[in-house]
Write a protein that holds these residues in place. Structure first.
Motif, mmCIF file in Angstrom:
data_model
loop_
_atom_site.group_PDB
_atom_site.id
_atom_site.type_symbol
_atom_site.label_atom_id
_atom_site.label_comp_id
_atom_site.label_asym_id
_atom_site.label_seq_id
_atom_site.Cartn_x
_atom_site.Cartn_y
_atom_site.Cartn_z
ATOM 1 N N HIS A 27 -1.568 75.135 -17.102
ATOM 2 C CA HIS A 27 -0.478 75.423 -17.696
ATOM 3 C C HIS A 27 0.311 76.696 -16.893
ATOM 4 O O HIS A 27 0.970 77.460 -17.442
ATOM 5 N N VAL A 28 -0.124 76.830 -15.632
ATOM 6 C CA VAL A 28 0.416 77.848 -14.932
ATOM 7 C C VAL A 28 1.328 77.658 -13.738
ATOM 8 O O VAL A 28 1.477 78.328 -12.769
ATOM 9 N N GLY A 29 1.481 76.294 -13.518
ATOM 10 C CA GLY A 29 2.559 76.093 -12.645
ATOM 11 C C GLY A 29 1.784 75.432 -11.284
ATOM 12 O O GLY A 29 2.469 74.974 -10.478
ATOM 13 N N ASP A 30 0.538 75.116 -11.246
ATOM 14 C CA ASP A 30 -0.260 74.526 -10.265
ATOM 15 C C ASP A 30 -0.064 72.968 -10.331
ATOM 16 O O ASP A 30 0.461 72.324 -11.209
ATOM 17 N N ALA A 31 -0.081 72.192 -8.909
ATOM 18 C CA ALA A 31 0.026 70.751 -8.837
ATOM 19 C C ALA A 31 -0.796 70.256 -9.945
ATOM 20 O O ALA A 31 -2.100 70.427 -9.745
ATOM 21 N N TRP A 55 -11.296 70.889 -23.417
ATOM 22 C CA TRP A 55 -10.544 72.069 -23.043
ATOM 23 C C TRP A 55 -9.723 72.429 -24.183
ATOM 24 O O TRP A 55 -9.658 71.547 -25.297
ATOM 25 N N MET A 56 -9.195 73.426 -24.074
ATOM 26 C CA MET A 56 -8.167 74.140 -25.385
ATOM 27 C C MET A 56 -6.920 74.466 -24.737
ATOM 28 O O MET A 56 -6.339 74.824 -23.910
ATOM 29 N N GLU A 57 -6.180 73.999 -25.859
ATOM 30 C CA GLU A 57 -4.436 74.806 -25.689
ATOM 31 C C GLU A 57 -4.645 76.160 -26.324
ATOM 32 O O GLU A 57 -4.529 76.495 -27.401
ATOM 33 N N GLN A 58 -4.913 77.016 -25.287
ATOM 34 C CA GLN A 58 -5.306 78.431 -25.957
ATOM 35 C C GLN A 58 -3.675 79.159 -26.118
ATOM 36 O O GLN A 58 -2.913 79.045 -25.457
ATOM 37 N N THR A 222 1.308 85.688 -10.637
ATOM 38 C CA THR A 222 1.098 84.157 -10.646
ATOM 39 C C THR A 222 -0.124 83.891 -9.766
ATOM 40 O O THR A 222 -0.511 84.047 -8.707
ATOM 41 N N THR A 223 -0.743 82.992 -10.564
ATOM 42 C CA THR A 223 -2.251 82.850 -10.247
ATOM 43 C C THR A 223 -2.965 81.793 -10.990
ATOM 44 O O THR A 223 -2.535 81.333 -12.048
ATOM 45 N N GLY A 224 -4.318 81.644 -10.936
ATOM 46 C CA GLY A 224 -5.057 80.472 -11.815
ATOM 47 C C GLY A 224 -5.713 80.788 -12.664
ATOM 48 O O GLY A 224 -5.616 82.034 -13.287
#
Length: 236
Positions: A27-31, A55-58, A222-224
């Motif tokens: 959800h952070v813009g990574d490929a 996983w969760m939709e936090q 902007t990070t992972g």
């Protein structure tokens, strides 16, 4: 029952800058292909864990969901997962928030919690403990690990925000390295867990802002996201 815990780092994955390289957040813009490859690698590297990860939709809330089997999609709108299913891996994703891993080994119940400032303030950890009790756990037997997060010396906030969080989560108010108002979420969560009856509490002392092997939103914007995983080891 044996409980396993893993804290990932940012190294050894398929993502490129600024998400380099083992980003698990989708959800952070990574490929998407890179995130999928990283999640696949995590799943394949966890021992005696045939059914995860989940996983969760936090959303920085306090919902705690009990899961009893694998999920093809993230559990919607939740910040804590609980299971009594052996081999089912629960994951919280963070990049400055506190990942909280909870376990009652005797009852065979575990939980992964995403506890940021908002979630900690409104009680996501007590919600997780309540869900664990519904699944058969006893708070007095719970073991807790507070994972890497931004430390109080690095977490500067407005004075009014510090006061508000302290009123809801006593023990969080502090001063930063520069003498400014700050928050130490792990200190407040430690106190909250202890007052709830949890007697075995461990703390990973790493600060995400100060530790280059971990993702930090405050350091890089902007990070992972790195992961905190917990599961009951499947046997047989």
């Amino acid at each position: 029952m044996r409980v396993r815990r893993v804290i990932t780092t940012r190294d050894g994955g398929a993502s490129t800058a600024p998400y380099s390289s083992f980003n698990l957040g989708d959800h952070v813009g990574d490929a998407p292909d890179a995130v999928a490859a990283n999640r696949k690698r995590l799943a394949e590297s966890l021992p005696n864990a045939p059914h995860g990860p989940v996983w969760m939709e936090q959303i920085h809330g306090r919902n705690a969901e009990i899961v009893d089997g694998p999920r093809t999609e993230p559990v919607e709108a939740t910040d804590a997962l609980v299971t009594a299913e052996p081999g089912l891996v629960l994951v919280a994703l963070v990049a400055d928030c506190v990942p909280v891993l909870l376990a009652d080994p005797d009852a065979g119940v575990v939980s992964a919690v995403h506890a940021g400032r908002v979630g900690s303030r409104i009680g996501v950890v007590p919600s997780a403990l309540a869900a664990m009790r519904r699944a058969g756990a006893s708070t007095e037997r719970v073991e807790a690990l507070l994972g890497p997060s931004v430390c109080g010396e690095c977490y500067e906030v407005p004075a009014a925000m510090r006061q508000d969080v302290e009123e809801h989560l006593p023990g969080t108010a502090c001063r930063t390295r520069n003498g400014k108002p700050g928050l130490d979420l792990r200190a407040g969560l430690w106190r909250q867990l202890a007052e709830a009856g949890v007697s075995r509490i461990g703390v990973d002392p790493r600060c995400t802002v100060e530790s280059p092997e971990l993702f930090s939103h405050r350091r890089e914007s902007t990070t992972g996201r790195f992961g905190a995983a917990i599961w009951l080891e499947a046997t047989g």
